[in-house]
Design a protein around this motif. Structure first.
Motif, mmCIF file in Angstrom:
data_model
loop_
_atom_site.group_PDB
_atom_site.id
_atom_site.type_symbol
_atom_site.label_atom_id
_atom_site.label_comp_id
_atom_site.label_asym_id
_atom_site.label_seq_id
_atom_site.Cartn_x
_atom_site.Cartn_y
_atom_site.Cartn_z
ATOM 1 N N MET A 172 45.711 28.586 35.449
ATOM 2 C CA MET A 172 45.344 29.987 35.536
ATOM 3 C C MET A 172 44.677 30.375 34.227
ATOM 4 N N THR A 173 43.525 30.979 34.336
ATOM 5 C CA THR A 173 42.819 31.495 33.170
ATOM 6 C C THR A 173 42.796 33.012 33.253
ATOM 7 N N VAL A 174 43.196 33.655 32.160
ATOM 8 C CA VAL A 174 43.155 35.115 32.088
ATOM 9 C C VAL A 174 42.124 35.483 31.030
ATOM 10 N N ILE A 175 41.207 36.333 31.417
ATOM 11 C CA ILE A 175 40.096 36.718 30.551
ATOM 12 C C ILE A 175 40.151 38.215 30.314
ATOM 13 N N SER A 176 39.834 38.602 29.090
ATOM 14 C CA SER A 176 39.801 40.019 28.739
ATOM 15 C C SER A 176 38.697 40.717 29.522
ATOM 16 N N ASN A 177 38.996 41.935 29.946
ATOM 17 C CA ASN A 177 37.969 42.718 30.622
ATOM 18 C C ASN A 177 36.734 42.821 29.741
ATOM 19 N N LEU A 178 35.577 42.718 30.357
ATOM 20 C CA LEU A 178 34.325 42.799 29.609
ATOM 21 C C LEU A 178 34.003 44.252 29.289
ATOM 22 N N PRO A 179 33.357 44.486 28.159
ATOM 23 C CA PRO A 179 32.976 45.863 27.833
ATOM 24 C C PRO A 179 31.951 46.387 28.836
#
Length: 85
Positions: free
Chosen positions: A1-8
């Motif tokens: 599972m990869t969790v990525i920060s919301n993009l601006p």
């Protein structure tokens, strides 16, 4: 599972999200979350293997209590949990 920060926010945000998700989805599941949720995401996805090991050890302990040698009880517990039998 990869969790990525919301993009601006940007004009190309939708395209960027799709490209990033496609790249990381090629190696597993991928989700976007706010950074404030990263600790919880790490705890849940990173701790899973440890809980599985504790569960298997408890199963083996039960086998030992019933008279099996520890090595055999560990093998039976791990093979049974992995095969679904």
């Amino acid at each position: 599972m990869t969790v990525i920060s919301n993009l601006p926010p940007s004009d190309s945000e939708g395209l960027s999200r799709r490209v990033v998700k496609q790249i990381f989805s090629s190696i597993g599941r991928c989700r976007f979350h706010e950074e404030k949720h990263f600790d919880a995401c790490t705890a849940l996805s990173g701790s899973g293997p440890a809980f599985a090991c504790i569960f298997l050890e408890a199963m083996a302990d039960g086998g030992v209590m019933m008279g099996l040698p520890r090595a055999e009880a560990l093998e039976l517990a791990s093979q049974g949990a992995c095969s679904g039998h």
